[in-house]
Design a protein around this motif. Structure first.
Motif, PDB file in Angstrom:
ATOM      1  N   SER A   1       0.818  -1.223   0.000  1.00 45.51           N
ATOM      2  CA  SER A   1       0.000   0.000   0.000  1.00 45.51           C
ATOM      3  C   SER A   1       0.856   1.280   0.000  1.00 45.51           C
ATOM      4  O   SER A   1       0.345   2.367   0.191  1.00 45.51           O
ATOM      5  N   ARG A   2       2.150   1.131  -0.255  1.00 47.46           N
ATOM      6  CA  ARG A   2       2.998   2.335  -0.251  1.00 47.46           C
ATOM      7  C   ARG A   2       2.959   3.076  -1.597  1.00 47.46           C
ATOM      8  O   ARG A   2       2.778   2.459  -2.642  1.00 47.46           O
ATOM      9  N   LYS A   3       3.189   4.379  -1.477  1.00 49.47           N
ATOM     10  CA  LYS A   3       3.501   5.164  -2.682  1.00 49.47           C
ATOM     11  C   LYS A   3       4.892   5.737  -2.435  1.00 49.47           C
ATOM     12  O   LYS A   3       5.030   6.862  -1.955  1.00 49.47           O
ATOM     13  N   ASP A   4       5.890   4.919  -2.731  1.00 52.42           N
ATOM     14  CA  ASP A   4       7.283   5.259  -2.416  1.00 52.42           C
ATOM     15  C   ASP A   4       7.910   5.978  -3.620  1.00 52.42           C
ATOM     16  O   ASP A   4       8.180   5.356  -4.662  1.00 52.42           O
TER      17      ASP A   4
ATOM     18  N   ALA B   1      11.397   6.276  -8.611  1.00 56.65           N
ATOM     19  CA  ALA B   1      12.549   6.924  -9.263  1.00 56.65           C
ATOM     20  C   ALA B   1      13.559   5.876  -9.720  1.00 56.65           C
ATOM     21  O   ALA B   1      14.092   5.938 -10.832  1.00 56.65           O
ATOM     22  N   VAL B   2      13.804   4.889  -8.860  1.00 59.05           N
ATOM     23  CA  VAL B   2      14.756   3.826  -9.210  1.00 59.05           C
ATOM     24  C   VAL B   2      14.260   3.074 -10.443  1.00 59.05           C
ATOM     25  O   VAL B   2      15.028   2.790 -11.373  1.00 59.05           O
ATOM     26  N   ALA B   3      12.953   2.764 -10.480  1.00 56.66           N
ATOM     27  CA  ALA B   3      12.388   2.038 -11.634  1.00 56.66           C
ATOM     28  C   ALA B   3      12.519   2.880 -12.909  1.00 56.66           C
ATOM     29  O   ALA B   3      12.883   2.363 -13.973  1.00 56.66           O
TER      30      ALA B   3
ATOM     31  N   LEU C   1      15.341   3.992 -17.994  1.00 54.92           N
ATOM     32  CA  LEU C   1      15.929   4.985 -18.909  1.00 54.92           C
ATOM     33  C   LEU C   1      17.385   4.655 -19.243  1.00 54.92           C
ATOM     34  O   LEU C   1      17.837   4.888 -20.370  1.00 54.92           O
ATOM     35  N   GLU C   2      18.112   4.118 -18.263  1.00 58.44           N
ATOM     36  CA  GLU C   2      19.503   3.689 -18.535  1.00 58.44           C
ATOM     37  C   GLU C   2      19.492   2.705 -19.708  1.00 58.44           C
ATOM     38  O   GLU C   2      20.306   2.787 -20.618  1.00 58.44           O
ATOM     39  N   GLN C   3      18.563   1.760 -19.646  1.00 59.13           N
ATOM     40  CA  GLN C   3      18.469   0.741 -20.714  1.00 59.13           C
ATOM     41  C   GLN C   3      18.021   1.352 -22.026  1.00 59.13           C
ATOM     42  O   GLN C   3      18.597   1.098 -23.074  1.00 59.13           O
ATOM     43  N   MET C   4      16.980   2.190 -21.943  1.00 58.05           N
ATOM     44  CA  MET C   4      16.388   2.745 -23.159  1.00 58.05           C
ATOM     45  C   MET C   4      17.389   3.635 -23.919  1.00 58.05           C
ATOM     46  O   MET C   4      17.375   3.697 -25.142  1.00 58.05           O
ATOM     47  N   THR C   5      18.284   4.315 -23.192  1.00 56.31           N
ATOM     48  CA  THR C   5      19.189   5.262 -23.854  1.00 56.31           C
ATOM     49  C   THR C   5      20.547   4.647 -24.209  1.00 56.31           C
ATOM     50  O   THR C   5      21.387   5.321 -24.777  1.00 56.31           O
TER      51      THR C   5
ATOM     52  N   HIS D   1      13.116  14.462  -6.533  1.00 56.22           N
ATOM     53  CA  HIS D   1      13.440  15.297  -7.700  1.00 56.22           C
ATOM     54  C   HIS D   1      14.769  14.807  -8.225  1.00 56.22           C
ATOM     55  O   HIS D   1      15.736  14.711  -7.481  1.00 56.22           O
ATOM     56  N   PHE D   2      14.820  14.435  -9.516  1.00 59.89           N
ATOM     57  CA  PHE D   2      16.133  14.150 -10.095  1.00 59.89           C
ATOM     58  C   PHE D   2      16.293  14.844 -11.447  1.00 59.89           C
ATOM     59  O   PHE D   2      15.299  15.234 -12.072  1.00 59.89           O
ATOM     60  N   THR D   3      17.554  15.033 -11.829  1.00 57.64           N
ATOM     61  CA  THR D   3      17.865  15.734 -13.076  1.00 57.64           C
ATOM     62  C   THR D   3      18.305  14.726 -14.123  1.00 57.64           C
ATOM     63  O   THR D   3      18.883  13.678 -13.794  1.00 57.64           O
ATOM     64  N   ILE D   4      18.037  15.038 -15.378  1.00 55.11           N
ATOM     65  CA  ILE D   4      18.570  14.230 -16.498  1.00 55.11           C
ATOM     66  C   ILE D   4      19.372  15.159 -17.406  1.00 55.11           C
ATOM     67  O   ILE D   4      18.894  16.227 -17.814  1.00 55.11           O
TER      68      ILE D   4
END
Ligand code: GLV
Ligand code: MN
Ligand code: MN
Length: 417
Positions: free
Chosen positions: A243-246, A251-253, A258-262, A291-294
């Motif tokens: 029941s978490r909204k972590d 962000a990890v997922a 994105l690491e794979q996709m790019t 919050h993370f940056t790309i």
């Protein structure tokens, strides 16, 4: 009998340039031998004041604009002609090196000294510039000093930006302008005919090939995004996983997808998450906001655009059960430098017998914005192991002087054009 005319490069002093680099490296010096001289900080202002003092000792005119770009001008014989401009930036990464940026500004000053010592008069004025906030580590977006100068962005769009400690750019800028204390010139009052920027390569190619000079042909496109994930704070001990909204789990997922996709077979696409802030940042509370940056880079605009589109889709797909917003922060098209400027650099290196090659730039530089308003180019010199954005960044006095020699002669070629 004809005596050969003096060259500016013959008056470039390796020792004088090295000393100036080391003097400026004291502003924000770190224990590990690098610098922390982030944009509009007291250390950045002190480095600018060092340049102002340097110019005053030689009788050069100095001025600044409303975003704090600092200019040093050596007059030409035809003062109304548009200048040749050269320079780079004095601000650094938080754990930056002594040469990224500072080299381009100080090699420009060394070229002015060399022109004076050789008694060379140029038709066009020569202007050395230190652009504000190339790095973008304290205030984003990066390279806004040169971007505002070139009319690519406007001052109002950045004034309310804050740094991580909440310091508002408008206040830090006002303090810097007051302390630097040189006359103001309105934006748009100085448009260069040519811009040429010297910089360490920040990659391993020149060193590997045993060459001293890179004639830069292009800069790859850059796109910066801010990703904000909203979940729900909850007790780490009592809240069932189902029941978490972590926000951090989401962000990890997202990041790993994105690491794979790019990733591509030829390792061309550059994808970096350089900052990740987790709130509330307590060990026993499920994170409610991340919050993370790309930082995404590619030499082909179409590929870059399609990757950005796919990032939005993947972020939305992987955010579940949290919500996500993806916002553009910076978008700079790939830059192709002008053939004529590349020729002038090549000829200067050739005449000095220096090994050189044409090469693209993986890093962004102020030259990418200047290239939108004038004929621009760049000179690279090797750095140790290609290491940069690192306090261990290093370059040899000999290579740095070789780049300054090519810069000085290229300035003369272009300033008499
Ligand atoms: C400049 O430091 C860049 O981000 O390429
Ligand atoms: Mn730089
Ligand atoms: Mn940098």
């Amino acid at each position: 009998m004809n005596t050969p005319s003096p060259t500016a490069s013959a008056s470039v002093s390796e020792e004088r340039l090295w000393q100036l680099l080391m003097d400026v490296a004291t502003y924000g010096a770190t224990a590990k031998g690098g610098v922390n001289r982030q944009a509009l900080s007291a250390e950045d202002t002190a480095a600018k004041k060092h340049v102002v003092q340097w110019a005053a000792e030689r009788g050069f005119t100095t001025f600044q604009d409303d975003i704090g770009n600092l200019f040093v001008r050596r007059d030409g014989t035809e003062p109304t002609l548009a200048p040749v401009m050269t320079g780079s930036h004095l601000d650094s990464q938080p754990t930056g090196g002594r040469f990224d940026g500072a080299y381009g500004v100080l090699a420009g000053l060394e070229a002015l000294d060399a022109l004076n010592d050789a008694g060379i008069q140029t038709r066009r004025p020569v202007v050395v510039v230190a652009w504000t906030n190339e790095e973008g580590s304290r205030y984003s977006p990066g390279a806004f000093g040169s971007s505002i100068f070139a009319g690519v962005s406007d001052l109002a769009s950045v004034l309310d930006n804050t740094d991580a400690a909440g310091a508002v750019l408008r206040d830090e800028l006002a303090r810097t302008l007051a302390e630097t204390d040189v006359p103001m010139r309105a934006q748009g009052s100085v448009t260069p005919q040519f811009y040429i920027e010297a910089h360490i390569e920040q990659g391993p190619v020149l060193e590997e090939k045993g060459l001293q000079i890179g004639v830069v042909s292009s800069i790859q496109g850059i796109h910066h995004l801010d990703v904000v994930i909203i979940g729900e704070e909850a007790h780490a001990g009592t809240t069932p996983r189902r029941s978490r909204k972590d926000a951090l789990s989401s962000a990890v997922a997202i990041i790993s997808a994105l690491e794979q996709m790019t990733s591509d077979a030829d390792d061309i696409t550059r994808f970096t998450v350089g900052r990740c802030e987790v709130q509330p940042g307590s060990p026993n509370t499920v994170p409610g906001r991340v919050h993370f940056t790309i930082d995404l880079r590619h030499p082909d605009r179409a590929v870059l655009t399609s990757l950005v589109d796919r990032i939005r889709v993947v972020a939305t797909e992987k955010a579940n059960p949290c919500s996500v917003t993806v916002t553009d922060n910076l978008s700079v098209d790939p830059t192709i430098f002008e053939a004529g400027v590349m020729d002038a650099i090549r000829q200067s290196a050739q005449a000095l017998g220096l090994g050189h090659m044409d090469m693209p730039s993986g890093a962004g530089h102020d030259a990418m914005h200047l290239a939108t308003i004038c004929s621009a180019g760049m000179i690279f010199v090797p750095c140790l192991g290609g290491v940069s954005h690192n306090e261990a960044e290093s370059a040899t006095p000999g290579d740095l002087a070789a780049g300054a020699r090519v810069l000085a002669d290229t300035i003369v070629r272009l300033a008499n054009d």
